[in-house]
Design an enzyme around this catalytic site. Structure first.
Site, PDB file in Angstrom:
ATOM      1  N   GLU A 197     -50.844  14.951 -27.988  1.00 34.08           N
ATOM      2  CA  GLU A 197     -50.611  16.349 -28.383  1.00 34.08           C
ATOM      3  C   GLU A 197     -51.838  16.839 -29.122  1.00 34.08           C
ATOM      4  OE1 GLU A 197     -46.225  17.260 -29.413  1.00 34.08           O
ATOM      5  OE2 GLU A 197     -46.659  15.334 -30.316  1.00 34.08           O
ATOM      6  N   HIS A 225     -39.078   8.346 -26.448  1.00 34.97           N
ATOM      7  CA  HIS A 225     -39.671   8.878 -25.215  1.00 34.97           C
ATOM      8  C   HIS A 225     -40.510   7.839 -24.454  1.00 34.97           C
ATOM      9  CE1 HIS A 225     -38.288  12.444 -27.088  1.00 34.97           C
ATOM     10  NE2 HIS A 225     -39.382  12.793 -27.717  1.00 34.97           N
TER      11      HIS A 225
HETATM   12  C1  BG6 Z   1     -40.333  15.484 -30.121  1.00 36.32           C
HETATM   13  C2  BG6 Z   1     -41.141  14.973 -31.290  1.00 36.32           C
HETATM   14  O1  BG6 Z   1     -39.332  14.579 -29.786  1.00 36.32           O
HETATM   15  O2  BG6 Z   1     -41.181  15.685 -29.008  1.00 36.32           O
HETATM   16  C3  BG6 Z   1     -42.296  15.913 -31.614  1.00 36.32           C
HETATM   17  O3  BG6 Z   1     -40.304  14.854 -32.432  1.00 36.32           O
HETATM   18  C4  BG6 Z   1     -43.099  16.212 -30.382  1.00 36.32           C
HETATM   19  O4  BG6 Z   1     -43.117  15.354 -32.637  1.00 36.32           O
HETATM   20  C5  BG6 Z   1     -42.194  16.646 -29.235  1.00 36.32           C
HETATM   21  O5  BG6 Z   1     -44.019  17.240 -30.703  1.00 36.32           O
HETATM   22  C6  BG6 Z   1     -42.982  16.841 -27.956  1.00 36.32           C
HETATM   23  O6  BG6 Z   1     -42.157  17.319 -26.943  1.00 36.32           O
HETATM   24  P1  BG6 Z   1     -42.765  17.945 -25.632  1.00 36.32           P
HETATM   25  O7  BG6 Z   1     -41.586  18.189 -24.748  1.00 36.32           O
HETATM   26  O8  BG6 Z   1     -43.475  19.205 -26.053  1.00 36.32           O
HETATM   27  O9  BG6 Z   1     -43.722  16.943 -25.092  1.00 36.32           O
END
Ligand code: BG6
Length: 510
Positions: free
Chosen positions: A240, A264
């Protein structure tokens, strides 16, 4: 087997290609004033309504401390929908949805408030025909789960009569370690049977994650090479570019590994490594996920096989950005990691000897999530060495986001009179191949909750197995003090590169 007798394991015999529409039901959300509700849940509910996938009498009830009437809450939902919904706004869809919106004011320890909620739910059954079918979405800090579960039990909201159903939806974090996860599972299971518990891991709602199953099990060409005979290693990256401004309350003391690896990334790994399920039924899929998680262990010694980092202040994309310790709410001596990389081994006949590198971080070079299966080099190259200097390793890369798709990397002859082989890629992109856009993960998962379709929700045992994998690493890190620094826009600390360099490999820079 003849082609005529071939059975497609992805095809559910009940699926007559009709859209899956939820039957009569309602959804109660706890934590409606939070970010997740506004940005994801409310828009997803509208998008489902807009796609015609909710029943006409669908009811949405919010429960919170605010001194709101039904109309005030409806206005909050309206604004969230206007701002964040994926599909276009249609007044008639909104009007129908708004008729079923209710609000109950109260705190979690207030018996009267829960009795009023039970009354509201009963009224909805009469006014909207929700038929006693209700899901309770706990978008609240885990510390509040026990009291809310107890209140749902006490007020009778958790009891299902006859053919009606009651379900509970829980958002992560599912505990802090194995012990707390077990306690949490116990608390929830004391009130709701396991088949009524839906733990949200929103990555499993992403189309491309599910496409990993299609890629592997609907095709013939990948499975024969999807094993330790051909695969050199696997890299799973969730990067990210954002920092943690405004999230100190949740993130400090949690860190990157607990925040996303435990859930995840381990689930992405499970989808990449499971054996073919006997069928596409929820039970078969979960059985395979549990099997592979049970066979997974962290590679040792952790000083060499893991890395953790914390971003410092600097420049990113032409902007000056603060380091974690300067972000509002983070203690100046916080040792919370914002980057984590670990090495796992999957001890099965298929995968023994193949390292799985999982990494995630905030404020990295760009936002990208991908699974890269990197293959061994061909055992013999009948070319001059100079012809293949620019030939890397073959790879299948499943891009989860953004630009969902699959890339295959292989060597190709460079045009010309000499034999020179260089890496090229073949790209499949969802955006180009299909006209319809992918639903948001939360649309898919909320619909599955209302349909009672549990395939994409981790069960208690998966959660516990995941903590068993991570706990030893976290314990070792806890004794190590500060994580290694990295600059915004980098791909983690130097120690992450060293971790792979020790094995003669390098990270991909997607
Ligand atoms: C969440 C985390 O589960 O997923 C966050 O707590 C993270 O820290 C987010 O930013 C990212 O989700 P996505 O769907 O934008 O990849």
């Amino acid at each position: 087997m003849s082609v005529r007798n071939w059975k497609n394991p992805l095809r559910d015999p009940r699926d007559k290609r009709l859209p899956r529409i939820a039957g009569p039901c309602g959804l109660v959300i706890f934590g409606v004033t939070g970010d997740l509700s506004r940005k994801k849940l409310m828009p997803a509910i509208y998008d489902l309504a807009n796609r015609g996938l909710l029943p006409p009498g669908f009811a949405l009830t919010g429960f919170a401390r605010r001194d709101w009437e039904n109309e005030d809450f409806a206005q909050v939902v309206y604004e969230a929908v206007k701002q964040h919904a994926r599909t276009p706004f249609r007044q008639e869809v909104w009007d129908r949805l708004a008729e079923g919106i209710r609000f109950v004011q109260g705190t979690f320890d207030d018996d009267d408030a829960f009795d009023r909620l039970a009354e509201t739910v009963r009224e909805l059954d009469e006014q909207r025909g929700t038929g006693g079918n209700h899901a309770f979405y706990l978008s609240i800090p885990p510390g509040a789960f026990p009291v809310v579960c107890k209140q749902l039990a006490r007020s009778g909201l958790a009891s299902q009569d006859g053919d009606s159903w009651r379900r509970v939806v829980i958002e992560k974090p599912f505990g802090h370690d194995l012990r707390s996860a077990r306690e949490l599972n116990q608390i929830v299971n004391d009130v709701f049977p396991e088949e009524s518990v839906f733990r949200i891991d929103h990555y499993l709602g992403k189309e491309t994650v599910q496409n990993m199953l299609a890629l592997r099990f609907a095709n013939q060409m990948y499975e024969p090479i999807w094993n330790a005979n051909y695969v050199d290693h696997v890299q799973i990256t969730m990067a990210e570019d954002i920092g943690l401004g405004g999230r100190a309350g949740y993130y400090d003391g949690i860190g990157a590994a607990r925040d996303v690896i435990q859930n995840h990334l381990l689930q992405l790994m499970a989808f990449t490594t499971i054996e073919d399920p006997v069928s596409f039924s929820p039970r078969s899929l979960r059985t395979e996920r549990i099997k592979v998680l049970t066979a997974t262990t962290p590679a040792k010694p952790f000083d060499e096989t893991t890395a953790r980092g914390q971003y410092v202040g600097g420049w990113q994309g032409g902007q000056k950005v603060p380091g974690l310790l300067e972000e509002e709410g983070f203690p100046k001596d916080s040792v919370t990691e914002t980057f984590a990389a670990i090495t796992l081994e999957v001890n099965t006949r298929r995968w023994a000897g193949v390292p799985f590198y999982l990494r995630t971080g905030k404020r990295l070079g760009r936002r990208v999530t991908e699974i890269a299966v990197v293959f061994k080099r061909a055992p013999h190259l009948p070319f001059d060495q100079t012809s293949t200097e620019e030939l890397g390793q073959n790879a299948v890369v499943v891009r989860i986001q953004p630009d969902e798709g699959i890339t295959i990397r292989f060597g190709s002859k460079v045009p010309g009179t000499t034999m020179e082989v260089r890496d090229v890629t073949m790209d499949f992109s969802y955006g180009r191949a299909f006209t319809e856009s992918s639903p948001e993960a939360y649309e898919r998962l909320i619909l599955d909750v209302l349909l009672g379709e549990p395939s994409l929700f981790p069960v208690a045992e998966e959660i516990e197995r995941s903590w068993e994998i991570l706990d030893p690493i976290l314990n070792q890190w806890a004794s190590k003090g500060k994580p290694d620094p990295y600059a915004p826009g980098d791909w983690g600390p130097k120690s992450a590169d060293e971790m792979l360099a020790r094995t003669g490999r390098t990270w991909r820079h997607p």
